[in-house]
Design a protein around this motif. Sequence first.
Motif, PDB file in Angstrom:
ATOM      1  N   ARG A  34       6.533  -7.355   2.085  1.00 51.52           N
ATOM      2  CA  ARG A  34       5.483  -7.144   3.078  1.00 51.52           C
ATOM      3  C   ARG A  34       6.088  -6.760   4.428  1.00 51.52           C
ATOM      4  O   ARG A  34       5.566  -5.895   5.134  1.00 51.52           O
ATOM      5  CB  ARG A  34       4.632  -8.404   3.212  1.00 51.52           C
ATOM      6  N   ARG A  35       7.219  -7.375   4.760  1.00 49.85           N
ATOM      7  CA  ARG A  35       7.889  -7.051   6.021  1.00 49.85           C
ATOM      8  C   ARG A  35       8.380  -5.602   6.013  1.00 49.85           C
ATOM      9  O   ARG A  35       8.272  -4.894   7.019  1.00 49.85           O
ATOM     10  CB  ARG A  35       9.065  -8.001   6.246  1.00 49.85           C
ATOM     11  N   ILE A  36       8.918  -5.163   4.878  1.00 46.95           N
ATOM     12  CA  ILE A  36       9.368  -3.771   4.761  1.00 46.95           C
ATOM     13  C   ILE A  36       8.198  -2.818   4.966  1.00 46.95           C
ATOM     14  O   ILE A  36       8.307  -1.804   5.670  1.00 46.95           O
ATOM     15  CB  ILE A  36      10.011  -3.513   3.382  1.00 46.95           C
ATOM     16  N   ARG A  37       7.064  -3.133   4.356  1.00 51.11           N
ATOM     17  CA  ARG A  37       5.892  -2.262   4.501  1.00 51.11           C
ATOM     18  C   ARG A  37       5.431  -2.188   5.954  1.00 51.11           C
ATOM     19  O   ARG A  37       5.024  -1.129   6.436  1.00 51.11           O
ATOM     20  CB  ARG A  37       4.754  -2.751   3.599  1.00 51.11           C
ATOM     21  N   ILE A  38       5.500  -3.322   6.654  1.00 49.58           N
ATOM     22  CA  ILE A  38       5.106  -3.341   8.069  1.00 49.58           C
ATOM     23  C   ILE A  38       6.071  -2.500   8.900  1.00 49.58           C
ATOM     24  O   ILE A  38       5.656  -1.705   9.756  1.00 49.58           O
ATOM     25  CB  ILE A  38       5.066  -4.792   8.600  1.00 49.58           C
ATOM     26  N   ILE A  39       7.366  -2.659   8.642  1.00 47.14           N
ATOM     27  CA  ILE A  39       8.373  -1.889   9.378  1.00 47.14           C
ATOM     28  C   ILE A  39       8.184  -0.397   9.134  1.00 47.14           C
ATOM     29  O   ILE A  39       8.252   0.422  10.061  1.00 47.14           O
ATOM     30  CB  ILE A  39       9.794  -2.321   8.962  1.00 47.14           C
TER      31      ILE A  39
ATOM     32  N   VAL B  52       9.802  10.279   9.603  1.00 47.14           N
ATOM     33  CA  VAL B  52       8.514  10.013   8.956  1.00 47.14           C
ATOM     34  C   VAL B  52       8.611  10.289   7.460  1.00 47.14           C
ATOM     35  O   VAL B  52       8.131   9.504   6.630  1.00 47.14           O
ATOM     36  CB  VAL B  52       7.398  10.873   9.586  1.00 47.14           C
ATOM     37  N   LEU B  53       9.241  11.408   7.103  1.00 46.40           N
ATOM     38  CA  LEU B  53       9.394  11.752   5.689  1.00 46.40           C
ATOM     39  C   LEU B  53      10.220  10.695   4.955  1.00 46.40           C
ATOM     40  O   LEU B  53       9.915  10.328   3.819  1.00 46.40           O
ATOM     41  CB  LEU B  53      10.058  13.124   5.553  1.00 46.40           C
ATOM     42  N   SER B  54      11.263  10.214   5.617  1.00 47.46           N
ATOM     43  CA  SER B  54      12.112   9.193   5.009  1.00 47.46           C
ATOM     44  C   SER B  54      11.330   7.911   4.755  1.00 47.46           C
ATOM     45  O   SER B  54      11.381   7.334   3.663  1.00 47.46           O
ATOM     46  CB  SER B  54      13.307   8.903   5.925  1.00 47.46           C
ATOM     47  N   ALA B  55      10.606   7.466   5.775  1.00 48.94           N
ATOM     48  CA  ALA B  55       9.812   6.241   5.628  1.00 48.94           C
ATOM     49  C   ALA B  55       8.708   6.425   4.595  1.00 48.94           C
ATOM     50  O   ALA B  55       8.426   5.525   3.795  1.00 48.94           O
ATOM     51  CB  ALA B  55       9.215   5.848   6.980  1.00 48.94           C
ATOM     52  N   ALA B  56       8.086   7.610   4.597  1.00 46.14           N
ATOM     53  CA  ALA B  56       7.025   7.883   3.626  1.00 46.14           C
ATOM     54  C   ALA B  56       7.585   7.927   2.208  1.00 46.14           C
ATOM     55  O   ALA B  56       6.927   7.482   1.255  1.00 46.14           O
ATOM     56  CB  ALA B  56       6.336   9.201   3.964  1.00 46.14           C
ATOM     57  N   ALA B  57       8.803   8.455   2.069  1.00 41.23           N
ATOM     58  CA  ALA B  57       9.434   8.509   0.749  1.00 41.23           C
ATOM     59  C   ALA B  57       9.672   7.106   0.205  1.00 41.23           C
ATOM     60  O   ALA B  57       9.489   6.840  -0.990  1.00 41.23           O
ATOM     61  CB  ALA B  57      10.753   9.280   0.825  1.00 41.23           C
ATOM     62  N   ILE B  58      10.076   6.197   1.087  1.00 38.66           N
ATOM     63  CA  ILE B  58      10.285   4.811   0.665  1.00 38.66           C
ATOM     64  C   ILE B  58       8.964   4.163   0.269  1.00 38.66           C
ATOM     65  O   ILE B  58       8.870   3.467  -0.746  1.00 38.66           O
ATOM     66  CB  ILE B  58      10.953   4.005   1.793  1.00 38.66           C
ATOM     67  N   ALA B  59       7.939   4.406   1.087  1.00 36.56           N
ATOM     68  CA  ALA B  59       6.622   3.847   0.772  1.00 36.56           C
ATOM     69  C   ALA B  59       6.133   4.364  -0.581  1.00 36.56           C
ATOM     70  O   ALA B  59       5.600   3.612  -1.401  1.00 36.56           O
ATOM     71  CB  ALA B  59       5.628   4.216   1.873  1.00 36.56           C
TER      72      ALA B  59
END
Length: 226
Positions: free
Chosen positions: A20-25, A63-70
């Motif tokens: 959950r913390r990762i998703r918030i970050i 943004v692309l990097s974070a979106a890729a992780i999500a």
Amino acid sequence: MSTTTLPALLKPARRLLLQRRIRIIVAITITYNVIEAIVAIAAGTVASSTALVGFGLDSIVEVLSAAAIAWQFAAPDPEKRERLALRVIAVSFFGLAAYVSVDAVLALTGVREPDHSPVGIVLAAVSLAIMPFLSLVERRTGTELGSASAVADSKQTLICSYLSAAVLVGLVLNLAFGWTWADPVAGLVIVVFAVREGLEAWRGDACKTPVSALTGERQVEACDCC
């Protein structure tokens, strides 16, 4: 080949908390970088600032990097999506490097001369204050969770801090001393970071530790290609 010793499994409640913390970050990172990209590209276009436009494009890469992780960890089996996620990030970095390189050359040859950008200076300073904190929290969380992708993304966020410093120096030198060359040189610093990170992301899927191994679900043999 040697066998990797795996860490003990986290308790389910702790794992859920870390996820959950990762998703918030990730959500905070995406939101901030979208705003940062819009402001940086707009201000950079007005001031003909290579470094500032490149900084804005780097925010899009973030943004692309974070979106890729999500996207990756939204799947039941994140490991299956890791290769594509890394390739998306790598290609984005290479595209960024190509654009900034061309724009920097145009500026250094006098085709485009950057103007002062107080907005860019403030934006770079704010990013320099925020990005290291986000990187630290994500890296610690990713390390405890055993998420290779989260740790890698935290490093990319840290790179954003370095870029903020480079852009800030270039813009301040241009404003204080009229050193117009400082801006495109700062842009070329972005190119170096972008290419390095792109290569690391591209190679990351060729010799990587599977997510299932990092999370302690199974053992893997050490890779001889690294």
